[in-house]
Write an enzyme that holds these catalytic residues in place. Structure first.
Site: not given
Length: 410
Positions: A181, A301, A358
């Protein structure tokens, strides 16, 4: 010998004498010696109001005189710039509510330290705090004098001061690097590396976010091209502001840049924060549909933290679902969080979406996500954001770790 950690002032708020001693001993072993102690929220407030420096608070919740919830609310209401670790054995659902309350005040909530206290986990929180602090080391936060205005930011873009750091995303079944990322950093000439929290909102306010993003996208594509020349196919994910999604020419701009470098569009993953596309305007949907049609990858996200998750999945052709760190962190010790993750993974599987967890910061959460068959993961347990030049050394160390007996492949 443990290295002394300078300029970290910790306030321990704990009414149990033995537990406070354990916390102080653990902090001392971690290299922190600037520690203040309070036995309830009122004492802690008095310490802060006396001018004693505090930038990290470890706080119990159930205390006499003033409980930890009221204390944290006071701290947040007065806009204190601190990080908080909640130390409690109360109901996890209650603790999550307190974490959300603190976060809504803008406080940096590092997480919960269950009782009995684990020194290893406390050191993990401290390391995470220090990693965040490294990003702005020697820099001046905006409220303490870093001069920012529209002209300065625009010139900084033109001068190439905004750069990319890369955080690894690895396969959970093998540990192998899958993608990265890309995260914006400001290489300020007078303030070292400045984190995005100090300039992104201003960029959006002054209409500079598209110019910044296009600059960063070109850097990301250059890096993909560099890896291709090395014989590597590494995808790069980058966040796209909702303002850019209204530009129906964005697919054409990206296709031109991709074609000039002879790259596969799927190597660029455009991350869209769940709340970012919430308006679902005609232009936004047009842009997203064309991006998907031309082969770009689209990731939703922070999935689950907004209010329109299902509507977004129904309307937007995502290829990847990223489970927010608020659900991942400490999920190995929280049955509710585990159930939420399982539901998200099942949903993604049924929709044919890739899955990324994440915010993995401890081995137990890594193992849980592997056992639940999540595909990819990122977080400080794996690797911090870093310049591209550091990725090779990180990868070598990481793969050595994953092949050890402590970390067997699935």
């Amino acid at each position: 010998m443990k290295k002394e950690i300078k300029n970290v002032h910790v306030l321990v708020v704990e009414d149990h004498e033995l537990l406070s001693k354990i916390l102080i001993q653990a902090l001392t072993r971690a290299g922190i010696d600037k520690i203040a102690l309070a036995t309830n929220g009122l004492e802690a407030l008095n310490i802060i109001q006396s001018g004693t420096p505090v930038n990290l608070i470890i706080c119990d919740l159930d205390m006499p005189t003033m409980d930890g919830i009221e204390f944290i609310n006071h701290v947040g209401t007065h806009g204190s710039d601190v990080s908080i670790i909640i130390s409690s054995s109360l109901d996890p659902a209650l603790i999550r509510t307190v974490e959300d309350m603190a976060a809504s005040h803008g406080l940096d909530v590092l997480g919960t330290l269950p009782k009995p206290i684990s020194s290893e986990k406390l050191e993990g929180f401290i390391n995470r705090y220090l990693q965040q602090d490294i990003l702005t080391e020697n820099s001046q936060p905006q409220h303490t004098g870093l001069a920012i205005n529209q002209a300065i930011l625009e010139k900084a873009i033109d001068d190439g001061q905004f750069i990319l750091y890369f955080q690894p995303k690895v396969k959970l079944d093998t540990g192998e690097l899958h993608s990265v990322e890309a995260l914006a950093r400001w290489k300020h000439p007078n303030a070292s590396i400045v984190a995005p929290g100090q300039f992104i909102a201003q960029m959006e306010q002054w209409g500079l976010i598209e110019k910044l993003t296009l600059s960063l996208l070109n850097q990301a594509l250059d890096q993909i091209e560099n890896w291709k020349k090395q014989g590597r196919s590494i995808s790069v994910a980058i966040n796209i502001s909702p303002a850019m999604l209204n530009n129906t020419q964005l697919p054409d701009i990206l296709l031109k840049e991709i074609s000039s470098r002879h790259l596969d569009p799927k190597l660029l993953i455009l991350e869209i924060t769940e709340n970012g596309a919430i308006t679902n305007t005609t232009s936004t949907l047009t842009t997203l549909a064309r991006l998907k049609m031309h082969g770009f990858s689209l990731a939703i996200d922070d999935f689950g933290v907004g209010y329109s998750s299902m509507q977004q999945l129904n309307r937007i052709p995502f290829t990847e679902l990223k489970i927010d760190r608020s659900f991942v962190h400490n999920a190995s010790n929280d049955t509710t969080l585990k159930a939420i993750i399982e539901a998200n993974l099942s949903l993604a599987q049924n929709l044919g979406l890739k899955t990324v967890a994440e915010g993995i910061e401890q081995s137990k959460d890594w193992q849980l996500l592997r056992d639940l068959h999540c595909e990819m993961a990122q977080g400080f347990f794996i690797g911090k954001p870093m310049p591209a030049s550091e990725l090779d050394d990180w990868e070598k160390s990481w793969l050595e770790f994953t092949t050890s007996n402590r970390f067997p492949k699935r």
